[in-house]
Design a protein around this motif. Structure first.
Motif, mmCIF file in Angstrom:
data_model
loop_
_atom_site.group_PDB
_atom_site.id
_atom_site.type_symbol
_atom_site.label_atom_id
_atom_site.label_comp_id
_atom_site.label_asym_id
_atom_site.label_seq_id
_atom_site.Cartn_x
_atom_site.Cartn_y
_atom_site.Cartn_z
ATOM 1 N N LEU A 10 80.717 -1.513 77.441
ATOM 2 C CA LEU A 10 80.391 -0.311 78.057
ATOM 3 C C LEU A 10 80.997 0.846 77.999
ATOM 4 N N ILE A 11 82.110 0.602 78.264
ATOM 5 C CA ILE A 11 82.720 2.266 78.556
ATOM 6 C C ILE A 11 82.857 2.351 76.322
ATOM 7 N N ALA A 12 83.646 1.956 75.763
ATOM 8 C CA ALA A 12 83.465 2.089 74.422
ATOM 9 C C ALA A 12 81.918 3.039 74.546
ATOM 10 N N VAL A 39 85.298 14.077 63.623
ATOM 11 C CA VAL A 39 84.830 14.461 64.249
ATOM 12 C C VAL A 39 84.269 13.032 64.884
ATOM 13 N N GLY A 40 82.911 12.795 64.163
ATOM 14 C CA GLY A 40 82.745 11.145 64.245
ATOM 15 C C GLY A 40 83.662 9.791 64.507
ATOM 16 N N LEU A 45 87.239 5.998 66.765
ATOM 17 C CA LEU A 45 88.444 5.354 67.108
ATOM 18 C C LEU A 45 88.510 6.060 68.690
ATOM 19 N N ILE A 46 88.492 6.503 68.798
ATOM 20 C CA ILE A 46 89.190 6.840 70.412
ATOM 21 C C ILE A 46 88.286 5.795 70.972
ATOM 22 N N VAL A 157 85.844 -3.739 63.495
ATOM 23 C CA VAL A 157 86.292 -5.221 62.773
ATOM 24 C C VAL A 157 87.733 -4.729 62.666
ATOM 25 N N LEU A 158 88.230 -3.599 62.115
ATOM 26 C CA LEU A 158 89.268 -3.283 61.632
ATOM 27 C C LEU A 158 90.331 -2.759 62.374
ATOM 28 N N VAL A 159 90.019 -2.647 64.000
ATOM 29 C CA VAL A 159 90.388 -2.073 65.711
ATOM 30 C C VAL A 159 90.763 -3.106 66.365
#
Length: 178
Positions: A10-12, A39-40, A45-46, A157-159
């Motif tokens: 939810l946060i992400a 930007v996207g 990532l953030i 998936v990478l993260v």
């Protein structure tokens, strides 16, 4: 585990969806391609840093400071999945609110880019035909929704893989006792 996945998903999702909405409102429509992608993906990532935080929280508080790679990956993928759903929902909201025809804008930008590079008339004709096909496909939600989801989920998936690999080691950022 499910509570952690839901909370951090939810946060992400709110972060990525909120930034997506804000970007399109600030640019009053589609931002220029080169800025929009930077930007996207930076925003993704953030937002997906919640994957790392969620896995660490699950490891430290719910699992006594120890987690295996596969359970950590499962938490990360769950968070990424929920963030992806929010991303898709935000994209649909942006298109609706802004009365935006993304497919046409994108097609025109790609064709203009190739013209500027000096593409031949036959290459431009083929590209124009391909872009017309794309516009028809993109109008179909069964094509558009999964395509939008696939923009963010591979990054998730990478993260998740990196986070699970790091956090499976209980000595990496150990839980503070006190």
């Amino acid at each position: 585990m499910l509570r952690t996945i839901l909370k951090y998903g939810l946060i992400a999702g709110l972060v990525v969806g909120g930034f997506e909405l804000a970007t399109f409102v600030l640019f009053r429509g589609m931002p220029p391609l080169k800025y929009g992608m930077v930007v996207g993906y930076t925003t993704m990532l953030i937002a997906l840093s919640a994957v790392f935080v969620g896995i660490k929280r699950h490891r430290d508080l719910d699992r006594g400071g120890v987690i295996g790679f596969w359970p950590a990956l499962g938490v990360g993928l769950g968070i990424s999945f929920i963030a992806g759903i929010f991303y898709v929902a935000a994209w649909e909201a942006v298109q609706s609110m802004m009365h935006m025809d993304f497919a046409s804008s994108y097609a025109n930008a790609i064709i203009a880019s190739q013209k500027a590079k000096g593409a031949s008339a036959e290459a431009l004709a083929k590209l124009s035909a391909d872009m017309e096909t794309f516009k028809v496909q993109y109008a179909n939600p069964l094509y558009r929704l999964p395509m939008t989801f696939v923009e963010i989920f591979p990054i998730g998936v990478l993260v998740s893989l990196v986070s699970a690999g790091l956090l499976r080691n209980s000595r990496f950022l150990p839980a503070r006792r006190g």
